[in-house]
Design a protein around this motif. Structure first.
Motif, PDB file in Angstrom:
ATOM      1  N   SER A   1      16.605 -16.037 -32.310  1.00 19.30           N
ATOM      2  CA  SER A   1      17.192 -15.398 -33.410  1.00 19.30           C
ATOM      3  C   SER A   1      16.415 -15.165 -34.469  1.00 19.30           C
ATOM      4  CB  SER A   1      18.504 -16.257 -33.774  1.00 19.30           C
ATOM      5  OG  SER A   1      19.206 -15.285 -34.703  1.00 19.30           O
ATOM      6  N   PRO A   2      15.624 -15.803 -35.237  1.00 16.75           N
ATOM      7  CA  PRO A   2      14.844 -15.310 -36.388  1.00 16.75           C
ATOM      8  C   PRO A   2      13.644 -14.480 -35.947  1.00 16.75           C
ATOM      9  CG  PRO A   2      14.586 -17.565 -36.025  1.00 16.75           C
ATOM     10  CD  PRO A   2      15.657 -17.365 -35.129  1.00 16.75           C
TER      11      PRO A   2
ATOM     12  N   SER B   1      15.344 -10.951 -35.838  1.00 14.52           N
ATOM     13  CA  SER B   1      15.515 -10.460 -36.766  1.00 14.52           C
ATOM     14  C   SER B   1      14.702 -10.246 -37.801  1.00 14.52           C
ATOM     15  CB  SER B   1      16.952 -11.131 -37.356  1.00 14.52           C
ATOM     16  OG  SER B   1      16.504 -12.479 -37.828  1.00 14.52           O
TER      17      SER B   1
ATOM     18  N   HIS C   1      13.375 -13.159 -39.683  1.00 14.05           N
ATOM     19  CA  HIS C   1      13.830 -13.974 -40.668  1.00 14.05           C
ATOM     20  C   HIS C   1      13.054 -15.401 -40.695  1.00 14.05           C
ATOM     21  CE1 HIS C   1      18.039 -11.843 -40.969  1.00 14.05           C
ATOM     22  NE2 HIS C   1      17.142 -11.209 -41.573  1.00 14.05           N
ATOM     23  N   ARG C   2      13.121 -16.204 -41.600  1.00  7.36           N
ATOM     24  CA  ARG C   2      12.488 -17.369 -41.794  1.00  7.36           C
ATOM     25  C   ARG C   2      10.933 -17.359 -41.473  1.00  7.36           C
ATOM     26  NH1 ARG C   2      16.548 -20.904 -37.774  1.00  7.36           N
ATOM     27  NH2 ARG C   2      14.537 -22.181 -37.588  1.00  7.36           N
TER      28      ARG C   2
ATOM     29  N   TYR D   1       9.353 -15.912 -39.527  1.00  8.29           N
ATOM     30  CA  TYR D   1       8.811 -14.595 -38.978  1.00  8.29           C
ATOM     31  C   TYR D   1       9.075 -13.353 -39.884  1.00  8.29           C
ATOM     32  CZ  TYR D   1       9.418 -17.011 -34.593  1.00  8.29           C
ATOM     33  OH  TYR D   1       9.150 -17.835 -33.379  1.00  8.29           O
ATOM     34  N   HIS D   2       9.563 -14.043 -41.260  1.00 13.43           N
ATOM     35  CA  HIS D   2       9.643 -13.041 -42.409  1.00 13.43           C
ATOM     36  C   HIS D   2       8.227 -12.483 -42.608  1.00 13.43           C
ATOM     37  CE1 HIS D   2      11.429 -11.138 -45.820  1.00 13.43           C
ATOM     38  NE2 HIS D   2      10.274 -11.699 -46.386  1.00 13.43           N
TER      39      HIS D   2
END
Length: 280
Positions: free
Chosen positions: A79-80, A83, A85-86, A88-89
């Protein structure tokens, strides 16, 4: 603490959860998306998904999966990653996309069997009202898990001489108690005494191949959400459908209980008192 001390190799896990007499040491690595109401957050699909294979297959896949992970995200989370996020930001979408496709190709290259079962929550709420049916399947998870176990037994008979399979779930305090209860009830059924081993729970950070179950469970939910409700397909909301195909082509079994399929399942149970060809 070294990385080696943090992780549990798949071969060590297979030795831990299987008896010494077990030849094949088959493991089903599974992830579930649901909560006590049957869904996770605002999700429209409840699902259990993962892969089953013998120890040798898992060991070969594990080595490639580890090698594919970037240094900034050594533990893969679907999921991240999609998206951004986390961990993978700030990582470009193209790089995240390439990682997901590369992992799907690893899954495609190994003879792991994708197993999955899903329920459309809206259809469940509309159709699952029969008291006898609900006494056996009080929540979507119960139906999904019963379907998964049926698939595991069939795989065991076909691929490892009916040897016991040890299901290993991704650890999550939200639903571990529920899974343990349902698993114990099914394991006690005569048809599964020699096929279904006791359930184990580990965090994907410790058992690397559990990350493959996270990959598949996410894609199953998005695939069926798109199939039923038809949102535009983008990386942000559905991932890439070719990834789902790569991760399951030639080695899959599963199904989604939606609308007519769920109605038929309930009708069959009401008429015969059985499901998946077995009585309870």
């Amino acid at each position: 603490m070294s990385k080696l001390s943090r992780d549990i190799s798949i071969s060590a896990l297979a030795d831990l959860v299987h008896g010494a007499a077990s030849r094949w040491k088959a493991l089903a690595l599974l992830q579930a998306y649901f909560d006590e109401s049957g869904t996770h957050g605002s999700a429209s699909i409840a699902a259990i998904a993962g892969y089953v294979a013998d120890q040798a297959t898992w060991s070969a896949l594990e080595a490639e999966w580890r090698a594919a992970q970037p240094a900034y995200a050594p533990v893969f989370h679907m999921s991240p990653c999609i998206s951004g996020h986390r961990e993978y930001h700030g990582i470009p979408e193209t790089e995240r996309h390439d990682l997901i496709v590369r992992l799907s190709k690893i899954l495609e290259a190994h003879p792991v069997r994708a197993i999955w079962s899903a329920v459309v929550i809206e259809d469940w709420e509309n159709e699952a009202k029969d008291a006898a049916f609900l006494s056996k399947f009080p929540k979507p998870f119960d139906l999904c898990f019963r379907h998964i176990v049926w698939q595991l037994r069939n795989w065991s008979i076909s691929h490892c001489n009916g040897e016991e399979i040890a299901p290993v779930f991704a650890l999550n305090d939200e639903y571990q108690k529920r899974m343990s209860e349902v698993g114990a009830a099914i394991q006690a059924h005569p048809s599964y005494l020699n096929v279904l081993g006791g359930l184990s729970f580990y965090p994907p950070s410790k058992v690397v191949p559990l990350q493959t179950a996270d990959f598949l469970a996410y894609e199953v939910c998005k695939h069926w959400d798109n199939h039923v409700y038809g949102p535009p397909i983008t990386l942000a909301n559905s991932g890439y459908r070719n990834v789902f195909v790569n991760a399951t082509t030639g080695h899959q079994s599963g199904g989604c209980f939606a609308d007519l399929g769920l109605k038929n399942a309930i009708c069959q149970f009401k008429q015969t008192g059985s499901f998946f060809g077995e009585s309870f």
